[in-house]
Scaffold this active site. Structure first.
Site, PDB file in Angstrom:
ATOM      1  N   GLN A 186     -45.272 -21.826  19.781  1.00 44.53           N
ATOM      2  CA  GLN A 186     -46.191 -21.910  20.912  1.00 44.53           C
ATOM      3  C   GLN A 186     -47.441 -21.083  20.682  1.00 44.53           C
ATOM      4  OE1 GLN A 186     -45.726 -24.133  23.676  1.00 44.53           O
ATOM      5  NE2 GLN A 186     -44.453 -24.730  21.932  1.00 44.53           N
ATOM      6  N   HIS A 191     -50.487 -22.874  19.243  1.00 40.78           N
ATOM      7  CA  HIS A 191     -51.212 -23.867  20.042  1.00 40.78           C
ATOM      8  C   HIS A 191     -52.662 -23.463  20.253  1.00 40.78           C
ATOM      9  CE1 HIS A 191     -48.983 -27.327  21.405  1.00 40.78           C
ATOM     10  NE2 HIS A 191     -47.913 -26.612  21.638  1.00 40.78           N
ATOM     11  N   GLU A 217     -43.450 -21.962  31.495  1.00 39.81           N
ATOM     12  CA  GLU A 217     -43.560 -23.399  31.205  1.00 39.81           C
ATOM     13  C   GLU A 217     -42.335 -23.850  30.412  1.00 39.81           C
ATOM     14  OE1 GLU A 217     -46.530 -26.456  28.756  1.00 39.81           O
ATOM     15  OE2 GLU A 217     -46.586 -24.296  28.349  1.00 39.81           O
ATOM     16  N   HIS A 218     -42.068 -23.178  29.300  1.00 37.21           N
ATOM     17  CA  HIS A 218     -40.890 -23.432  28.465  1.00 37.21           C
ATOM     18  C   HIS A 218     -39.972 -22.211  28.512  1.00 37.21           C
ATOM     19  CE1 HIS A 218     -44.305 -25.625  26.461  1.00 37.21           C
ATOM     20  NE2 HIS A 218     -43.442 -26.622  26.549  1.00 37.21           N
ATOM     21  N   ASP A 242     -41.072 -30.931  22.687  1.00 35.38           N
ATOM     22  CA  ASP A 242     -42.472 -31.308  22.459  1.00 35.38           C
ATOM     23  C   ASP A 242     -42.602 -32.705  21.872  1.00 35.38           C
ATOM     24  OD1 ASP A 242     -43.805 -29.163  23.472  1.00 35.38           O
ATOM     25  OD2 ASP A 242     -44.136 -28.161  21.552  1.00 35.38           O
ATOM     26  N   HIS A 291     -48.930 -43.585  72.685  1.00 38.23           N
ATOM     27  CA  HIS A 291     -47.695 -43.676  71.900  1.00 38.23           C
ATOM     28  C   HIS A 291     -46.538 -44.101  72.803  1.00 38.23           C
ATOM     29  CE1 HIS A 291     -49.927 -41.501  68.847  1.00 38.23           C
ATOM     30  NE2 HIS A 291     -48.885 -41.492  68.026  1.00 38.23           N
TER      31      HIS A 291
END
Length: 428
Positions: free
Chosen positions: A255, A258, A322-323, A356, A415
């Protein structure tokens, strides 16, 4: 990586801070570009593509000849790998198809729910230093399964004015209807307002940098939905003495490479493992092609030692990764206790990179703590749930008086009248 030993819970917020710019630093730029694209369409798109991507294009549309040529250049071995991933992603997302839900809530009152596809969707695929053709699979496959009619893909061109061959091949394979060479804030603005070349869409999907994330959030002000705020990638690993230090280091680096604004965190109950992972990171990072990027991300990252699993879990749920990778003897404790995470990877032989690419789960996930409230992309992300009801004469008699009483109490006479008129006709 910065190291913390038994940090006080009062310091967790500061320790777990993401390496992102504040929204205020970005919003002015995003607003300016949105306004320009709204007023000037393709002319503004061309200006910002030249400014940010360094290329002036005659057309941002990708035609069939470009796609065919790109497909011919993709190696057969990679095509086979993409096909395997496509199959697994399809299997997992088709399993998410749900039947019509129907119930008679009371005699004569039938209610049901059905899914309808979002007709027009935009897919943002990052380019830059690592064109993510895998994101094409993750977004286009569920869009196609859901039945979306228009699937519009935007991705930034390289200096030669081209998209990666793999992106074009995957887009064609997965049924994308429009492919455009445009990235960044201007792509999100184009999908939001529509231009001469970019179709306007109803919902925008896909990861991106902080500018893209803020642009997506701004799009919602103009009536366009988004999948989630999905910014720079992040990973948290929890590990004890049962973990393999080399595996843990490789996952953290997967990661970190990235981008420079990525963040990885190791939470461990083992001081021995902590030391072993530090050694492994230094060894493995030295031979990575993206070493410079990974090193900068590692500088934003943390190793945190805590004394027990209970403290670790509280910290992890506070971070909302996230992960989330679990490499512990007591893995069930974490599996059952995790509340805030985008996607969870369990055991020493479940690397994050499997999600991924090819396990079948979706890799488009909430970052920056948004997993406290958002889910990752799934089949329902491309659907709307529409409710239906049909009421018989006996049904309106059953619920009519309750409706009248409630409408009257809220002061909504019209109504009440809508029910009263029907009840009177049924009693005459």
């Amino acid at each position: 990586m910065q190291q913390y030993i038994n940090p006080n819970p009062e310091t967790w917020l500061e320790i777990l801070k993401r390496p992102t710019q504040t929204v205020e630093n970005i919003e002015d730029t995003v607003n300016q570009i949105f306004d320009d694209v709204k007023r000037h369409g393709d002319r503004a798109i061309s200006k910002y593509t030249s400014m940010f991507d360094g290329v002036l294009l005659e057309s941002i549309l990708v035609d069939s000849s470009e796609i065919d040529a790109a497909a011919n250049r993709v190696p057969e071995s990679l095509k086979q790998a993409i096909q395997l991933a496509k199959n697994n992603i399809e299997v997992f997302h088709k399993a998410q198809i749900t039947d019509r839900v129907e119930v008679e809530t009371i005699t004569g009152v039938k209610c049901w729910q059905e899914k309808r596809p979002i007709q027009k969707v935009g897919l943002y695929i990052p380019g830059g230093t690592a064109p993510l053709f895998s994101s094409v699979l993750m977004l286009a496959i569920p869009a196609k399964i859901a039945g979306c009619k228009d699937i519009v893909l935007c991705s930034p061109p390289n200096k030669q004015g081209q998209l990666a061959d793999e992106i074009l091949y995957a887009a064609q394979l997965c049924g994308v209807t429009n492919i455009l060479k445009v990235g960044g804030i201007q792509a999100i603005a184009g999908l939001t307002f529509g231009t001469e070349s970019i179709p306007q869409v109803y919902k925008i999907f896909g990861p991106g940098n902080q500018f893209v994330t803020v642009a997506k959030q701004l799009a919602t002000k103009y009536g366009v939905a988004i999948d989630m705020p999905a910014g720079p990638s992040e990973l948290l690993v929890v590990a004890d003495d049962s973990a393999n230090a080399a595996y843990v280091a490789s996952d953290l680096l997967s990661q970190a490479e990235h981008g420079v604004d990525s963040q990885v965190i190791l939470v461990t109950t083992s001081k021995d493992l902590l030391k072993e992972v530090e050694v492994e990171i230094k060894s493995q990072i030295s031979v990575l092609p993206r070493k410079v990027i990974a090193e900068k991300a590692i500088n934003n990252s943390r190793i945190i030692y805590v004394e027990n699993d209970e403290t670790a879990l509280k910290l992890i749920n506070e971070y909302a990764p996230e992960h989330f990778i679990i490499c512990c003897k007591n893995e069930d404790f974490y599996v059952n206790g995790i509340i805030n995470a985008g996607s969870v990877f369990i055991g020493n032989f479940t690397p994050e990179s499997a999600g991924d690419y090819a396990s079948g789960t979706n890799h488009t996930l909430p970052t920056n703590g948004f997993s406290k409230a958002y889910s990752g992309v799934n089949l329902d992300s491309f659907n709307k749930s529409v409710t239906f009801q049909k009421i018989s004469e006996s049904g309106i008699k059953s619920i009519g008086p309750a409706i009248e009483a409630m409408a009257s109490a809220e002061g909504l006479q019209a109504h009440k009248n809508a029910v009263t008129l029907r009840l009177k006709d049924l009693t005459n």
